[in-house]
Design a protein around this motif. Structure first.
Motif, PDB file in Angstrom:
ATOM      1  N   ASN A 195       0.831  -1.220   0.000  1.00 22.06           N
ATOM      2  CA  ASN A 195       0.000   0.000   0.000  1.00 22.06           C
ATOM      3  C   ASN A 195       0.864   1.269   0.000  1.00 22.06           C
ATOM      4  OD1 ASN A 195       1.009   0.023   2.577  1.00 22.06           O
ATOM      5  ND2 ASN A 195      -0.971   0.230   3.601  1.00 22.06           N
ATOM      6  N   THR A 196       2.140   1.127  -0.351  1.00 24.32           N
ATOM      7  CA  THR A 196       3.062   2.267  -0.349  1.00 24.32           C
ATOM      8  C   THR A 196       2.565   3.383  -1.246  1.00 24.32           C
ATOM      9  OG1 THR A 196       4.930   0.783   0.065  1.00 24.32           O
ATOM     10  CG2 THR A 196       5.433   2.984  -0.783  1.00 24.32           C
ATOM     11  N   VAL A 197       2.140   3.041  -2.454  1.00 26.72           N
ATOM     12  CA  VAL A 197       1.677   4.057  -3.392  1.00 26.72           C
ATOM     13  C   VAL A 197       0.455   4.777  -2.841  1.00 26.72           C
ATOM     14  CG1 VAL A 197       0.677   4.449  -5.688  1.00 26.72           C
ATOM     15  CG2 VAL A 197       2.624   2.913  -5.422  1.00 26.72           C
ATOM     16  N   MET A 198      -0.484   4.028  -2.270  1.00 25.63           N
ATOM     17  CA  MET A 198      -1.705   4.622  -1.734  1.00 25.63           C
ATOM     18  C   MET A 198      -1.386   5.654  -0.656  1.00 25.63           C
ATOM     19  SD  MET A 198      -4.974   2.723   0.059  1.00 25.63           S
ATOM     20  CE  MET A 198      -3.977   2.203   1.473  1.00 25.63           C
ATOM     21  N   VAL A 199      -0.432   5.333   0.219  1.00 25.63           N
ATOM     22  CA  VAL A 199      -0.056   6.254   1.298  1.00 25.63           C
ATOM     23  C   VAL A 199       0.557   7.521   0.724  1.00 25.63           C
ATOM     24  CG1 VAL A 199       1.475   6.589   3.280  1.00 25.63           C
ATOM     25  CG2 VAL A 199       0.237   4.423   3.006  1.00 25.63           C
ATOM     26  N   HIS A 200       1.463   7.377  -0.238  1.00 29.23           N
ATOM     27  CA  HIS A 200       2.105   8.550  -0.836  1.00 29.23           C
ATOM     28  C   HIS A 200       1.105   9.379  -1.630  1.00 29.23           C
ATOM     29  CE1 HIS A 200       5.873   6.580   0.279  1.00 29.23           C
ATOM     30  NE2 HIS A 200       6.500   7.697  -0.034  1.00 29.23           N
ATOM     31  N   ILE A 201       0.187   8.724  -2.315  1.00 35.55           N
ATOM     32  CA  ILE A 201      -0.851   9.449  -3.048  1.00 35.55           C
ATOM     33  C   ILE A 201      -1.706  10.265  -2.091  1.00 35.55           C
ATOM     34  CG2 ILE A 201      -3.044   9.141  -4.279  1.00 35.55           C
ATOM     35  CD1 ILE A 201      -0.820   8.862  -6.206  1.00 35.55           C
ATOM     36  N   SER A 202      -2.068   9.678  -0.967  1.00 34.96           N
ATOM     37  CA  SER A 202      -2.891  10.372   0.027  1.00 34.96           C
ATOM     38  C   SER A 202      -2.183  11.626   0.541  1.00 34.96           C
ATOM     39  CB  SER A 202      -3.224   9.430   1.185  1.00 34.96           C
ATOM     40  OG  SER A 202      -3.961  10.102   2.179  1.00 34.96           O
ATOM     41  N   ASN A 203      -0.902  11.493   0.879  1.00 30.26           N
ATOM     42  CA  ASN A 203      -0.137  12.647   1.369  1.00 30.26           C
ATOM     43  C   ASN A 203       0.013  13.719   0.286  1.00 30.26           C
ATOM     44  OD1 ASN A 203       0.221  11.388   3.852  1.00 30.26           O
ATOM     45  ND2 ASN A 203       2.190  10.486   3.277  1.00 30.26           N
ATOM     46  N   LEU A 204       0.275  13.269  -0.939  1.00 31.39           N
ATOM     47  CA  LEU A 204       0.421  14.208  -2.055  1.00 31.39           C
ATOM     48  C   LEU A 204      -0.879  14.942  -2.323  1.00 31.39           C
ATOM     49  CD1 LEU A 204       1.967  15.404  -4.448  1.00 31.39           C
ATOM     50  CD2 LEU A 204       1.429  13.317  -5.746  1.00 31.39           C
ATOM     51  N   ARG A 205      -1.987  14.213  -2.286  1.00 28.70           N
ATOM     52  CA  ARG A 205      -3.295  14.842  -2.529  1.00 28.70           C
ATOM     53  C   ARG A 205      -3.587  15.901  -1.464  1.00 28.70           C
ATOM     54  NH1 ARG A 205      -6.575  10.492  -2.705  1.00 28.70           N
ATOM     55  NH2 ARG A 205      -6.729  10.427  -4.975  1.00 28.70           N
ATOM     56  N   ASP A 206      -3.283  15.606  -0.214  1.00 31.00           N
ATOM     57  CA  ASP A 206      -3.512  16.581   0.866  1.00 31.00           C
ATOM     58  C   ASP A 206      -2.746  17.868   0.609  1.00 31.00           C
ATOM     59  OD1 ASP A 206      -5.183  14.838   2.178  1.00 31.00           O
ATOM     60  OD2 ASP A 206      -3.671  14.151   3.605  1.00 31.00           O
ATOM     61  N   LYS A 207      -1.493  17.756   0.202  1.00 30.79           N
ATOM     62  CA  LYS A 207      -0.666  18.940  -0.044  1.00 30.79           C
ATOM     63  C   LYS A 207      -1.185  19.739  -1.239  1.00 30.79           C
ATOM     64  CE  LYS A 207       3.502  16.904   1.992  1.00 30.79           C
ATOM     65  NZ  LYS A 207       4.906  16.472   1.777  1.00 30.79           N
ATOM     66  N   LEU A 208      -1.612  19.034  -2.286  1.00 34.94           N
ATOM     67  CA  LEU A 208      -2.139  19.721  -3.460  1.00 34.94           C
ATOM     68  C   LEU A 208      -3.428  20.465  -3.140  1.00 34.94           C
ATOM     69  CD1 LEU A 208      -1.551  17.010  -6.214  1.00 34.94           C
ATOM     70  CD2 LEU A 208      -0.518  19.275  -6.168  1.00 34.94           C
ATOM     71  N   GLU A 209      -4.351  19.779  -2.459  1.00 30.67           N
ATOM     72  CA  GLU A 209      -5.659  20.387  -2.192  1.00 30.67           C
ATOM     73  C   GLU A 209      -5.559  21.523  -1.191  1.00 30.67           C
ATOM     74  OE1 GLU A 209      -8.452  17.352  -1.194  1.00 30.67           O
ATOM     75  OE2 GLU A 209      -8.234  16.326  -3.113  1.00 30.67           O
ATOM     76  N   ARG A 210      -4.584  21.471  -0.310  1.00 33.32           N
ATOM     77  CA  ARG A 210      -4.412  22.536   0.678  1.00 33.32           C
ATOM     78  C   ARG A 210      -4.091  23.855  -0.016  1.00 33.32           C
ATOM     79  NH1 ARG A 210      -0.090  20.610   3.564  1.00 33.32           N
ATOM     80  NH2 ARG A 210      -1.505  19.040   4.418  1.00 33.32           N
ATOM     81  N   GLU A 211      -3.355  23.785  -1.124  1.00 31.68           N
ATOM     82  CA  GLU A 211      -2.955  24.995  -1.834  1.00 31.68           C
ATOM     83  C   GLU A 211      -3.875  25.325  -3.012  1.00 31.68           C
ATOM     84  OE1 GLU A 211      -0.728  27.076  -0.914  1.00 31.68           O
ATOM     85  OE2 GLU A 211       0.148  25.906   0.713  1.00 31.68           O
ATOM     86  N   MET A 212      -4.399  24.283  -3.696  1.00 31.12           N
ATOM     87  CA  MET A 212      -5.158  24.525  -4.920  1.00 31.12           C
ATOM     88  C   MET A 212      -6.654  24.699  -4.683  1.00 31.12           C
ATOM     89  SD  MET A 212      -3.292  22.065  -7.738  1.00 31.12           S
ATOM     90  CE  MET A 212      -4.088  22.951  -9.076  1.00 31.12           C
ATOM     91  N   ARG A 213      -7.158  24.250  -3.526  1.00 28.87           N
ATOM     92  CA  ARG A 213      -8.588  24.349  -3.206  1.00 28.87           C
ATOM     93  C   ARG A 213      -9.452  23.556  -4.182  1.00 28.87           C
ATOM     94  NH1 ARG A 213      -7.497  26.234   1.767  1.00 28.87           N
ATOM     95  NH2 ARG A 213      -6.406  28.243   1.696  1.00 28.87           N
ATOM     96  N   GLU A 214      -8.844  22.611  -4.893  1.00 25.42           N
ATOM     97  CA  GLU A 214      -9.604  21.749  -5.793  1.00 25.42           C
ATOM     98  C   GLU A 214      -8.858  20.429  -5.933  1.00 25.42           C
ATOM     99  OE1 GLU A 214      -9.551  22.632 -10.007  1.00 25.42           O
ATOM    100  OE2 GLU A 214      -8.041  24.190  -9.656  1.00 25.42           O
TER     101      GLU A 214
END
Length: 229
Positions: A195-214
């Motif tokens: 599940n390594t990819v899933m964990v990294h995707i989750s963290n990456l998505r959080d960082k993107l949405e925090r700044e992009m609001r979408e």
């Protein structure tokens, strides 16, 4: 434009017929007799489109398509004697852009190829960016500095998060499986329970949405992940 097209087909008669019609359009054609030869050709030359047979020995068209989609987004037209709906769906799920059942009329083949080339290289033209820079809305990814910014604000990504983002953003709209992402980013064998990819995707998505609001990093359930361009 002199398009370069790769034909991957183990049937010399069909491959030769396809080549005649492709070269009649003034395009350059390279032929490979199986999936392994096709991957070797891609490693040394750049192509604009692939015409791909499904049923081949050693490496079939589905596996070849999956391997290509790990690193490239060029159009792929699949050819197959199978015409059942599920076979078409399977071809599209592995990354094909269009599917043509055998026997086919050569003029229909040329029409399909022209349509794919127009969509890929004419309709979707964008303003050029500096080499190594990808822009998706306010998101700027720079492989030269190994950095990603949103409206000038650094996203502070780990090396693996950046690698995943760059891989997906370089093929906007293309769905990549967790296995494909893992093999490209970690360069290791993938296990279904990983599940390594899933964990990294989750963290990456959080960082993107925090700044992009979408949400631009999208999960396609049961298939993989993509960046909406």
């Amino acid at each position: 434009m002199n398009y370069r097209i790769l034909i991957v087909d183990d049937d010399p008669a069909i491959a030769g017929l396809v080549r005649i019609y492709i070269e009649h359009e003034g395009w350059t054609c390279v032929m490979a007799g199986n999936g392994e030869e096709g991957l070797e050709a891609l490693a040394y030359e750049e192509f604009h489109l692939i015409v791909l047979d499904v049923m081949m020995p050693r490496m079939d068209g589905m596996e070849f398509c999956r391997r290509v989609r790990e690193t490239r987004s060029l159009p792929i037209l699949m050819l197959s004697a199978k015409s059942e709906e599920m076979d078409k769906i399977a071809g599209m799920m592995t990354g094909a852009d269009d599917y043509l059942a055998k026997p086919f009329h050569p003029l229909e083949l040329v029409t399909r190829i022209k349509s794919l080339l127009r969509r890929a290289y004419q309709y979707n033209r964008q303003e050029p960016h500096p080499e190594g820079v990808i822009r998706i809305g306010p998101l700027v990814i720079d492989s030269r500095t190994h950095s990603a910014e949103v409206n000038g604000r650094n996203l502070h990504l780990t090396s693996k998060e950046f690698a995943i983002l760059h891989l997906l953003a370089s093929q906007p709209g293309r769905v990549l499986s967790a296995e494909a992402i893992f093999r490209q980013v970690w360069q290791e064998h993938y296990f279904d329970s990983n599940n390594t990819v899933m964990v990294h995707i989750s963290n990456l998505r959080d960082k993107l949405e925090r700044e992009m609001r979408e949400r631009i990093l999208v999960t396609v359930w049961g298939v993989g992940y993509k960046i909406d361009g």
